[in-house]
Design an enzyme around this catalytic site. Structure first.
Site, PDB file in Angstrom:
ATOM      1  N   ASP A  10       0.871  -1.184   0.000  1.00 34.84           N
ATOM      2  CA  ASP A  10       0.000   0.000   0.000  1.00 34.84           C
ATOM      3  C   ASP A  10       0.908   1.235   0.000  1.00 34.84           C
ATOM      4  O   ASP A  10       2.129   1.131  -0.213  1.00 34.84           O
ATOM      5  CB  ASP A  10      -1.011  -0.053   1.155  1.00 34.84           C
ATOM      6  N   HIS A  11       0.321   2.408   0.260  1.00 34.43           N
ATOM      7  CA  HIS A  11       1.097   3.655   0.161  1.00 34.43           C
ATOM      8  C   HIS A  11       2.214   3.752   1.201  1.00 34.43           C
ATOM      9  O   HIS A  11       3.083   4.600   1.073  1.00 34.43           O
ATOM     10  CB  HIS A  11       0.146   4.854   0.299  1.00 34.43           C
ATOM     11  N   CYS A  68       2.883  -3.302   4.089  1.00 35.45           N
ATOM     12  CA  CYS A  68       2.081  -2.142   4.509  1.00 35.45           C
ATOM     13  C   CYS A  68       2.846  -1.484   5.644  1.00 35.45           C
ATOM     14  O   CYS A  68       4.027  -1.770   5.824  1.00 35.45           O
ATOM     15  CB  CYS A  68       0.651  -2.537   4.873  1.00 35.45           C
ATOM     16  N   THR A  70       2.647  -1.742   8.939  1.00 38.55           N
ATOM     17  CA  THR A  70       3.027  -2.664  10.014  1.00 38.55           C
ATOM     18  C   THR A  70       3.138  -4.122   9.576  1.00 38.55           C
ATOM     19  O   THR A  70       3.638  -4.944  10.340  1.00 38.55           O
ATOM     20  CB  THR A  70       1.954  -2.621  11.115  1.00 38.55           C
ATOM     21  N   HIS A 101       7.619 -24.492   9.419  1.00 40.33           N
ATOM     22  CA  HIS A 101       6.551 -25.085  10.223  1.00 40.33           C
ATOM     23  C   HIS A 101       5.152 -24.749   9.725  1.00 40.33           C
ATOM     24  O   HIS A 101       4.226 -25.526   9.934  1.00 40.33           O
ATOM     25  CB  HIS A 101       6.671 -24.628  11.688  1.00 40.33           C
ATOM     26  N   ARG A 135       4.786 -33.730  10.815  1.00 39.98           N
ATOM     27  CA  ARG A 135       3.814 -33.331  11.852  1.00 39.98           C
ATOM     28  C   ARG A 135       3.260 -31.934  11.594  1.00 39.98           C
ATOM     29  O   ARG A 135       2.130 -31.628  11.973  1.00 39.98           O
ATOM     30  CB  ARG A 135       4.429 -33.428  13.250  1.00 39.98           C
ATOM     31  N   HIS A 136       4.050 -31.106  10.901  1.00 34.20           N
ATOM     32  CA  HIS A 136       3.573 -29.747  10.605  1.00 34.20           C
ATOM     33  C   HIS A 136       2.463 -29.786   9.552  1.00 34.20           C
ATOM     34  O   HIS A 136       1.532 -28.983   9.592  1.00 34.20           O
ATOM     35  CB  HIS A 136       4.740 -28.872  10.161  1.00 34.20           C
TER      36      HIS A 136
HETATM   37  C1  RB5 Z   1      -1.683   2.920   6.408  1.00 34.31           C
HETATM   38  O1  RB5 Z   1      -1.517   4.137   7.019  1.00 34.31           O
HETATM   39  C2  RB5 Z   1      -1.573   1.781   7.413  1.00 34.31           C
HETATM   40  O2  RB5 Z   1      -2.703   1.705   8.197  1.00 34.31           O
HETATM   41  C3  RB5 Z   1      -1.354   0.482   6.672  1.00 34.31           C
HETATM   42  O3  RB5 Z   1      -0.205   0.590   5.878  1.00 34.31           O
HETATM   43  C4  RB5 Z   1      -1.121  -0.757   7.493  1.00 34.31           C
HETATM   44  O4  RB5 Z   1      -0.116  -0.580   8.434  1.00 34.31           O
HETATM   45  C5  RB5 Z   1      -2.293  -1.441   8.017  1.00 34.31           C
HETATM   46  O5  RB5 Z   1      -2.201  -2.488   8.680  1.00 34.31           O
END
Ligand code: RB5
Length: 144
Positions: A10-11, A68, A70, A101, A135-136
């Site tokens: 994403d951005h 993204c 996070t 795993h 097993r996995h």
């Molecule tokens: C965008 O600002 C942010 O929310 C997105 O990139 C992401 O981290 C969402 O999980």
């Protein structure tokens, strides 16, 4: 023919996406750029995640890598699809385990969490680690 890896962001992550695409190309892998382009100001991560899901489930790509801010939103959105095992990995150990795993087929990364050199090391560990099966496999069969 070279394995193809689908890469999207994403951005929050087009710069890291470009670095990943370059890294994959340098390793001799095929790539599929799912967007968004550099300079994109706003986008919705579920739309990009859906493209990666389609590429992996159709066999067009062996793996997807999604970036993204996070890694959380991408892993949540992609992981809803049956047959997708998406893992948000913060380090190389997690990436190795996600493959060995969990047989993860999508790697999610946080561009606001990881520096690019760590992110590339995570990508490398993910790509270089085979699924252990056994097993996995039995555990995956319980939900997948
Ligand atoms: C965008 O600002 C942010 O929310 C997105 O990139 C992401 O981290 C969402 O999980």
């Amino acid at each position: 023919m070279a394995e193809v890896i689908a890469v999207g962001s994403d951005h929050a992550g087009p710069e890291l996406k470009s670095a990943i695409l370059e890294f994959l190309t340098a390793r001799g892998l095929g790539t599929l750029d799912l967007g968004v382009p550099l300079g994109t100001r706003v986008s919705s991560y579920p739309e990009i995640a859906a493209k990666a899901v389609r590429a992996v489930l159709s066999g067009e790509a062996r793996f997807g890598i999604l970036v993204c801010g996070t890694g959380i939103g991408m892993s949540m959105a992609a992981g809803k699809a049956e047959g997708i095992r998406a893992a948000n990995c913060l380090n190389e150990f997690m990436a190795r385990m996600a493959r060995a795993h969990n047989d993860a087929n999508i790697l999610a990364l946080g561009a606001r969490v990881l520096g690019s050199s760590l992110a590339l090391a995570v990508v490398e560990s993910f790509l270089d680690t085979p699924f252990e099966g056994g097993r996995h496999r039995e555990r995956l069969d319980l939900f997948n």
